[in-house]
Design a protein around this motif. Structure first.
Motif, PDB file in Angstrom:
ATOM      1  N   LYS A 126      43.331  46.936  65.780  1.00  0.00           N
ATOM      2  CA  LYS A 126      44.107  45.999  66.609  1.00  0.00           C
ATOM      3  C   LYS A 126      44.533  46.669  67.907  1.00  0.00           C
ATOM      4  O   LYS A 126      44.495  46.057  68.975  1.00  0.00           O
ATOM      5  CB  LYS A 126      45.317  45.479  65.842  1.00  0.00           C
ATOM      6  CG  LYS A 126      44.962  44.544  64.711  1.00  0.00           C
ATOM      7  CD  LYS A 126      46.210  44.148  63.922  1.00  0.00           C
ATOM      8  CE  LYS A 126      45.861  43.328  62.709  1.00  0.00           C
ATOM      9  NZ  LYS A 126      47.053  42.994  61.905  1.00  0.00           N
ATOM     10  N   GLN A 127      44.936  47.913  67.815  1.00  0.00           N
ATOM     11  CA  GLN A 127      45.333  48.650  69.014  1.00  0.00           C
ATOM     12  C   GLN A 127      44.140  48.832  69.946  1.00  0.00           C
ATOM     13  O   GLN A 127      44.258  48.677  71.163  1.00  0.00           O
ATOM     14  CB  GLN A 127      45.945  50.004  68.650  1.00  0.00           C
ATOM     15  CG  GLN A 127      46.525  50.752  69.831  1.00  0.00           C
ATOM     16  CD  GLN A 127      47.623  49.985  70.539  1.00  0.00           C
ATOM     17  OE1 GLN A 127      48.463  49.337  69.929  1.00  0.00           O
ATOM     18  NE2 GLN A 127      47.611  50.038  71.864  1.00  0.00           N
ATOM     19  N   MET A 170      43.131  49.109  60.136  1.00  0.00           N
ATOM     20  CA  MET A 170      43.180  47.781  60.762  1.00  0.00           C
ATOM     21  C   MET A 170      44.171  47.769  61.922  1.00  0.00           C
ATOM     22  O   MET A 170      43.921  47.127  62.940  1.00  0.00           O
ATOM     23  CB  MET A 170      43.531  46.707  59.731  1.00  0.00           C
ATOM     24  CG  MET A 170      42.409  46.445  58.738  1.00  0.00           C
ATOM     25  SD  MET A 170      40.802  46.114  59.510  1.00  0.00           S
ATOM     26  CE  MET A 170      41.078  44.518  60.205  1.00  0.00           C
ATOM     27  N   GLU A 171      45.266  48.478  61.777  1.00  0.00           N
ATOM     28  CA  GLU A 171      46.233  48.573  62.884  1.00  0.00           C
ATOM     29  C   GLU A 171      45.612  49.315  64.060  1.00  0.00           C
ATOM     30  O   GLU A 171      45.821  48.942  65.211  1.00  0.00           O
ATOM     31  CB  GLU A 171      47.531  49.242  62.427  1.00  0.00           C
ATOM     32  CG  GLU A 171      48.380  48.381  61.518  1.00  0.00           C
ATOM     33  CD  GLU A 171      48.744  47.035  62.139  1.00  0.00           C
ATOM     34  OE1 GLU A 171      49.126  46.995  63.338  1.00  0.00           O
ATOM     35  OE2 GLU A 171      48.612  46.018  61.433  1.00  0.00           O
ATOM     36  N   MET A 172      44.833  50.343  63.747  1.00  0.00           N
ATOM     37  CA  MET A 172      44.151  51.080  64.812  1.00  0.00           C
ATOM     38  C   MET A 172      43.127  50.177  65.506  1.00  0.00           C
ATOM     39  O   MET A 172      42.974  50.222  66.732  1.00  0.00           O
ATOM     40  CB  MET A 172      43.482  52.331  64.246  1.00  0.00           C
ATOM     41  CG  MET A 172      44.488  53.368  63.760  1.00  0.00           C
ATOM     42  SD  MET A 172      43.722  54.729  62.864  1.00  0.00           S
ATOM     43  CE  MET A 172      42.884  55.570  64.190  1.00  0.00           C
ATOM     44  N   LYS A 217      43.644  45.674  71.787  1.00  0.00           N
ATOM     45  CA  LYS A 217      44.621  45.521  72.874  1.00  0.00           C
ATOM     46  C   LYS A 217      44.225  46.369  74.077  1.00  0.00           C
ATOM     47  O   LYS A 217      44.336  45.931  75.226  1.00  0.00           O
ATOM     48  CB  LYS A 217      46.016  45.902  72.392  1.00  0.00           C
ATOM     49  CG  LYS A 217      46.598  44.914  71.399  1.00  0.00           C
ATOM     50  CD  LYS A 217      47.932  45.406  70.854  1.00  0.00           C
ATOM     51  CE  LYS A 217      48.436  44.475  69.755  1.00  0.00           C
ATOM     52  NZ  LYS A 217      49.664  44.978  69.138  1.00  0.00           N
ATOM     53  N   ALA A 271      47.489  56.430  60.148  1.00  0.00           N
ATOM     54  CA  ALA A 271      47.701  55.023  60.491  1.00  0.00           C
ATOM     55  C   ALA A 271      46.668  54.156  59.787  1.00  0.00           C
ATOM     56  O   ALA A 271      45.536  54.569  59.556  1.00  0.00           O
ATOM     57  CB  ALA A 271      47.606  54.829  61.995  1.00  0.00           C
ATOM     58  N   ASP A 272      47.067  52.958  59.450  1.00  0.00           N
ATOM     59  CA  ASP A 272      46.169  52.001  58.831  1.00  0.00           C
ATOM     60  C   ASP A 272      45.018  51.698  59.795  1.00  0.00           C
ATOM     61  O   ASP A 272      45.243  51.446  60.988  1.00  0.00           O
ATOM     62  CB  ASP A 272      46.965  50.742  58.494  1.00  0.00           C
ATOM     63  CG  ASP A 272      46.107  49.661  57.913  1.00  0.00           C
ATOM     64  OD1 ASP A 272      45.965  48.618  58.571  1.00  0.00           O
ATOM     65  OD2 ASP A 272      45.574  49.872  56.805  1.00  0.00           O
TER      66      ASP A 272
END
Length: 136
Positions: free
Chosen positions: A9-10, A5-7, A13, A2-3
C-alpha cells in the motif's frame, strides 16, 4: 517486520507521487477533455462495431468489409496522430516501463534472487528464465 500488504500500500502511495504516474494521469485527463479526439474515438469505435457486424453477417459483403476496414484504419491513424494522443502514448510508455521494473524486482525476489541485482538500465532479459514473468 512490517506487514507486506502495508508495504505494498505504501508503494502504491509512492507510485501515485511519481512524476511518470502524474504525467500519465495528466495526459489521460487531457485526452478525456479533448472533445475532437473523443469524437474521433467514438467514430472509430462505431466503425469497428460496423466492421465486426459485417464480418459476422450471414451473407458477407467483402466489398463493404474492405471499405469498413479501410475507414477504420484511416480513423485510427488520424487518432494516433493527434497531439494529445501522442502525448498520452509517450506518458503511458514511460509509466508502463516503471511498472515493469517494479514487477521485475518483485519477480526476481520471489524467485529467490537478490533484488539489488536488478538493473533497469540493463534492459529486459537476463537469460535466467526462473525469475521471468514471460517475454514481452
Amino acid at each position: 517486520m512490517a506487514d507486506l500488504m502495508e508495504m505494498a500500500k505504501q508503494l502504491g502511495k509512492e507510485l501515485q507521487k511519481d512524476e511518470r504516474y502524474l504525467a500519465f494521469r495528466k495526459a489521460a485527463e487531457e485526452n478525456d477533455e479533448d472533445m475532437a479526439l473523443q469524437t474521433l474515438i467514438a467514430g472509430f469505435n462505431q466503425k469497428r462495431l460496423d466492421l465486426s457486424n459485417a464480418e459476422d453477417a450471414a451473407v458477407r459483403d467483402e466489398e463493404r468489409i474492405a471499405a469498413l476496414d479501410k475507414e477504420t484504419r484511416e480513423i485510427y491513424n488520424i487518432i494516433m496522430a493527434e497531439p494529445h494522443m501522442i502525448a498520452y502514448q509517450a506518458a503511458r510508455a514511460e509509466f508502463e516501463q516503471l511498472l515493469d521494473g517494479i514487477n521485475r524486482v518483485i519477480a526476481i525476489s520471489a524467485a529467490g534472487q537478490d533484488p539489488d541485482t536488478y538493473d533497469p538500465a540493463a534492459g529486459g532479459c537476463s537469460g535466467n528464465c526462473s525469475a521471468c514473468a514471460g517475454c514481452h
